[in-house]
Design a protein around this motif. Structure first.
Motif, PDB file in Angstrom:
ATOM      1  N   GLN A 173       0.866  -1.283   0.084  1.00  0.00           N
ATOM      2  CA  GLN A 173      -0.088  -0.080  -0.011  1.00  0.00           C
ATOM      3  C   GLN A 173       0.872   1.320  -0.233  1.00  0.00           C
ATOM      4  OE1 GLN A 173      -3.567  -0.777   0.070  1.00  0.00           O
ATOM      5  NE2 GLN A 173      -3.710   1.177  -0.693  1.00  0.00           N
ATOM      6  N   ILE A 174       1.935   1.218   0.661  1.00  0.00           N
ATOM      7  CA  ILE A 174       2.778   2.396   0.782  1.00  0.00           C
ATOM      8  C   ILE A 174       3.432   2.442  -0.656  1.00  0.00           C
ATOM      9  CG2 ILE A 174       5.256   3.158   1.484  1.00  0.00           C
ATOM     10  CD1 ILE A 174       4.547   1.841   4.258  1.00  0.00           C
ATOM     11  N   GLY A 175       3.810   1.440  -1.073  1.00  0.00           N
ATOM     12  CA  GLY A 175       4.404   1.680  -2.802  1.00  0.00           C
ATOM     13  C   GLY A 175       3.430   2.006  -3.812  1.00  0.00           C
ATOM     14  N   ILE A 176       2.079   1.754  -3.527  1.00  0.00           N
ATOM     15  CA  ILE A 176       1.237   1.997  -4.599  1.00  0.00           C
ATOM     16  C   ILE A 176       0.512   3.575  -4.452  1.00  0.00           C
ATOM     17  CG2 ILE A 176      -1.359   1.746  -5.078  1.00  0.00           C
ATOM     18  CD1 ILE A 176      -0.860  -1.357  -4.111  1.00  0.00           C
ATOM     19  N   GLU A 177       0.478   4.117  -3.036  1.00  0.00           N
ATOM     20  CA  GLU A 177      -0.198   5.169  -2.672  1.00  0.00           C
ATOM     21  C   GLU A 177       0.755   6.486  -2.617  1.00  0.00           C
ATOM     22  OE1 GLU A 177      -2.992   5.853  -2.430  1.00  0.00           O
ATOM     23  OE2 GLU A 177      -3.918   3.771  -2.214  1.00  0.00           O
ATOM     24  N   HIS A 178       2.246   5.986  -2.461  1.00  0.00           N
ATOM     25  CA  HIS A 178       3.244   7.115  -2.170  1.00  0.00           C
ATOM     26  C   HIS A 178       4.437   7.109  -3.087  1.00  0.00           C
ATOM     27  CE1 HIS A 178       0.634   8.466   1.092  1.00  0.00           C
ATOM     28  NE2 HIS A 178       0.666   7.063   1.353  1.00  0.00           N
ATOM     29  N   PHE A 208       2.880 -10.697  -4.085  1.00  0.00           N
ATOM     30  CA  PHE A 208       4.299 -10.399  -3.960  1.00  0.00           C
ATOM     31  C   PHE A 208       4.420  -8.667  -3.969  1.00  0.00           C
ATOM     32  CE2 PHE A 208       8.663 -10.289  -6.045  1.00  0.00           C
ATOM     33  CZ  PHE A 208       9.208 -10.448  -5.060  1.00  0.00           C
ATOM     34  N   ALA A 209       4.962  -8.003  -3.276  1.00  0.00           N
ATOM     35  CA  ALA A 209       4.784  -6.782  -3.210  1.00  0.00           C
ATOM     36  C   ALA A 209       5.241  -5.908  -4.440  1.00  0.00           C
ATOM     37  CB  ALA A 209       5.540  -6.063  -1.933  1.00  0.00           C
ATOM     38  N   PRO A 210       6.392  -6.363  -5.076  1.00  0.00           N
ATOM     39  CA  PRO A 210       6.988  -5.835  -6.132  1.00  0.00           C
ATOM     40  C   PRO A 210       6.006  -5.919  -7.301  1.00  0.00           C
ATOM     41  CG  PRO A 210       8.796  -6.789  -5.117  1.00  0.00           C
ATOM     42  CD  PRO A 210       7.363  -7.344  -4.503  1.00  0.00           C
ATOM     43  N   ILE A 211       5.464  -7.011  -7.404  1.00  0.00           N
ATOM     44  CA  ILE A 211       4.511  -7.247  -8.519  1.00  0.00           C
ATOM     45  C   ILE A 211       3.142  -6.546  -8.457  1.00  0.00           C
ATOM     46  CG2 ILE A 211       2.933  -8.949  -9.784  1.00  0.00           C
ATOM     47  CD1 ILE A 211       5.213 -11.008  -9.426  1.00  0.00           C
ATOM     48  N   TRP A 212       2.760  -6.690  -7.027  1.00  0.00           N
ATOM     49  CA  TRP A 212       1.407  -5.933  -6.517  1.00  0.00           C
ATOM     50  C   TRP A 212       1.485  -4.625  -6.901  1.00  0.00           C
ATOM     51  CZ3 TRP A 212      -0.925  -7.011  -1.300  1.00  0.00           C
ATOM     52  CH2 TRP A 212      -2.069  -6.501  -0.987  1.00  0.00           C
ATOM     53  N   ILE A 213       2.492  -3.691  -6.373  1.00  0.00           N
ATOM     54  CA  ILE A 213       2.759  -2.381  -6.445  1.00  0.00           C
ATOM     55  C   ILE A 213       2.947  -2.034  -7.998  1.00  0.00           C
ATOM     56  CG2 ILE A 213       4.426  -0.340  -6.035  1.00  0.00           C
ATOM     57  CD1 ILE A 213       5.484  -1.924  -3.573  1.00  0.00           C
ATOM     58  N   THR A 214       3.778  -2.622  -8.820  1.00  0.00           N
ATOM     59  CA  THR A 214       3.639  -2.292 -10.311  1.00  0.00           C
ATOM     60  C   THR A 214       2.419  -2.459 -10.852  1.00  0.00           C
ATOM     61  OG1 THR A 214       6.085  -2.958 -10.095  1.00  0.00           O
ATOM     62  CG2 THR A 214       4.970  -2.718 -12.387  1.00  0.00           C
ATOM     63  N   GLU A 215       1.517  -3.316 -10.814  1.00  0.00           N
ATOM     64  CA  GLU A 215       0.334  -3.690 -11.164  1.00  0.00           C
ATOM     65  C   GLU A 215      -0.681  -2.546 -11.029  1.00  0.00           C
ATOM     66  OE1 GLU A 215      -2.694  -5.323 -13.489  1.00  0.00           O
ATOM     67  OE2 GLU A 215      -0.492  -5.713 -13.873  1.00  0.00           O
ATOM     68  N   MET A 216      -0.737  -2.550  -9.771  1.00  0.00           N
ATOM     69  CA  MET A 216      -1.748  -1.424  -9.288  1.00  0.00           C
ATOM     70  C   MET A 216      -1.207  -0.038 -10.063  1.00  0.00           C
ATOM     71  SD  MET A 216      -4.083  -3.206  -7.904  1.00  0.00           S
ATOM     72  CE  MET A 216      -5.123  -1.882  -7.618  1.00  0.00           C
ATOM     73  N   VAL A 217      -0.155   0.310  -9.771  1.00  0.00           N
ATOM     74  CA  VAL A 217       0.181   1.749 -10.349  1.00  0.00           C
ATOM     75  C   VAL A 217       0.023   1.696 -11.872  1.00  0.00           C
ATOM     76  CG1 VAL A 217       2.524   3.252 -10.718  1.00  0.00           C
ATOM     77  CG2 VAL A 217       2.049   2.200  -8.434  1.00  0.00           C
ATOM     78  N   ARG A 218       0.271   0.570 -12.479  1.00  0.00           N
ATOM     79  CA  ARG A 218      -0.283   0.719 -13.928  1.00  0.00           C
ATOM     80  C   ARG A 218      -1.556   1.039 -14.203  1.00  0.00           C
ATOM     81  NH1 ARG A 218      -2.265  -2.495 -17.427  1.00  0.00           N
ATOM     82  NH2 ARG A 218      -2.580  -3.910 -16.268  1.00  0.00           N
ATOM     83  N   ARG A 220      -3.645   2.278 -12.450  1.00  0.00           N
ATOM     84  CA  ARG A 220      -4.145   3.729 -12.155  1.00  0.00           C
ATOM     85  C   ARG A 220      -3.554   4.725 -13.061  1.00  0.00           C
ATOM     86  NH1 ARG A 220      -3.220   4.693  -5.585  1.00  0.00           N
ATOM     87  NH2 ARG A 220      -4.740   3.193  -4.956  1.00  0.00           N
ATOM     88  N   GLN A 221      -2.506   4.563 -13.974  1.00  0.00           N
ATOM     89  CA  GLN A 221      -2.035   5.414 -14.879  1.00  0.00           C
ATOM     90  C   GLN A 221      -2.710   5.361 -16.062  1.00  0.00           C
ATOM     91  OE1 GLN A 221       2.031   4.209 -15.107  1.00  0.00           O
ATOM     92  NE2 GLN A 221       2.803   5.555 -13.431  1.00  0.00           N
ATOM     93  N   GLU A 222      -3.513   4.059 -16.281  1.00  0.00           N
ATOM     94  CA  GLU A 222      -4.329   3.761 -17.461  1.00  0.00           C
ATOM     95  C   GLU A 222      -5.750   4.334 -17.376  1.00  0.00           C
ATOM     96  OE1 GLU A 222      -4.119  -0.390 -18.255  1.00  0.00           O
ATOM     97  OE2 GLU A 222      -2.063  -0.459 -19.223  1.00  0.00           O
ATOM     98  N   MET A 223      -6.164   4.861 -15.953  1.00  0.00           N
ATOM     99  CA  MET A 223      -7.433   5.189 -16.146  1.00  0.00           C
ATOM    100  C   MET A 223      -7.695   6.672 -16.430  1.00  0.00           C
ATOM    101  SD  MET A 223      -8.207   3.816 -12.157  1.00  0.00           S
ATOM    102  CE  MET A 223      -9.755   4.490 -11.860  1.00  0.00           C
TER     103      MET A 223
END
Length: 223
Positions: A173-178, A208-218, A220-223
């Motif tokens: 969540q920290i990686g996704i939000e900040h 797995f946090a690196p995959i989770w963060i990367t996917e969720m950020v991606r 959001r960027q596509e929205m």
């Protein structure tokens, strides 16, 4: 339905018992066999009945406690009452619903978050971390995010399963939000490798946090 007794509801829950549902639930550590959709339908029929919720909780039956959570009034619980309840919640689904459906809506949530996060009982501590993860997204001004990453980096690898899962969620969540903490969060995940091999169904995001963060950020960027 106001006259429905606890005994009648326990009988109804027994009648809803499904061996297939029990088999699935037991794989996740939950000792009941009630389909959750049917449990929610029963709760919808009962509507909010806080006194009944307390009585159902006191039965110590997992399905009854899940029903209790659904028919309770979250803001009506006292701080010490919730502290006792979270310590009694050993079934994962009861613990999860109690934190997410009740504690997060209760006026004592922040006080409990601070107390539970440092609790020596890893199940109680996991509740504190779940509340902290909520703050990461909604109230980050309450938190020292760099300090949280320090704790995760030092303690997550060796943490018991449920606490480890909660800490990993907070890391993601920290990686996704900040964005300013994203590179470090990914680096911690890559080095600790927590949940790297977790079996993930098709079309689901790996925990797995690196995959989770990367996917969720991606996303959001596509929205």
């Amino acid at each position: 339905m106001a006259e429905t007794t606890v005994a009648e509801l326990l009988a109804e829950l027994v009648a809803l018992e499904d061996p297939k549902a029990r088999k699935v639930n037991e794989r996740h550590g939950d000792d009941h066999g009630v389909n959750l959709g049917k449990l929610r339908a029963l709760a919808k029929r009962l509507k909010t009945q806080h006194d009944l919720a307390r009585q159902l909780w006191d039965t110590d039956d997992t399905a009854a406690r899940l029903l209790a959570i659904l028919v309770s009034r979250p803001k009506a619980f006292e701080r010490d009452e919730l502290d006792v309840m979270v310590r009694e919640s050993r079934a994962p689904k009861v613990h999860d619903w109690l934190v997410n459906y009740v504690v997060k809506k209760n006026p004592h949530a922040e006080e409990l978050r601070l107390a539970w996060s440092a609790d020596p009982d890893p199940v109680v501590a996991s509740a504190g971390w779940a509340l902290t993860t909520e703050c990461v997204a909604k109230r980050p001004e309450r938190l020292d995010l760099a300090g949280l990453l320090d704790v995760i980096e030092a303690e997550m690898k060796a943490a018991p399963d449920r606490l480890q899962w909660a800490m990993n969620h907070c890391l993601a969540q920290i990686g996704i939000e900040h964005a300013e903490h994203r590179a470090r969060a990914i680096d911690i995940g890559e080095r600790l490798k927590v949940l790297e091999d977790y079996p993930t169904p098709p079309n689901c995001t790996s925990p797995f946090a690196p995959i989770w963060i990367t996917e969720m950020v991606r996303r959001r960027q596509e929205m």
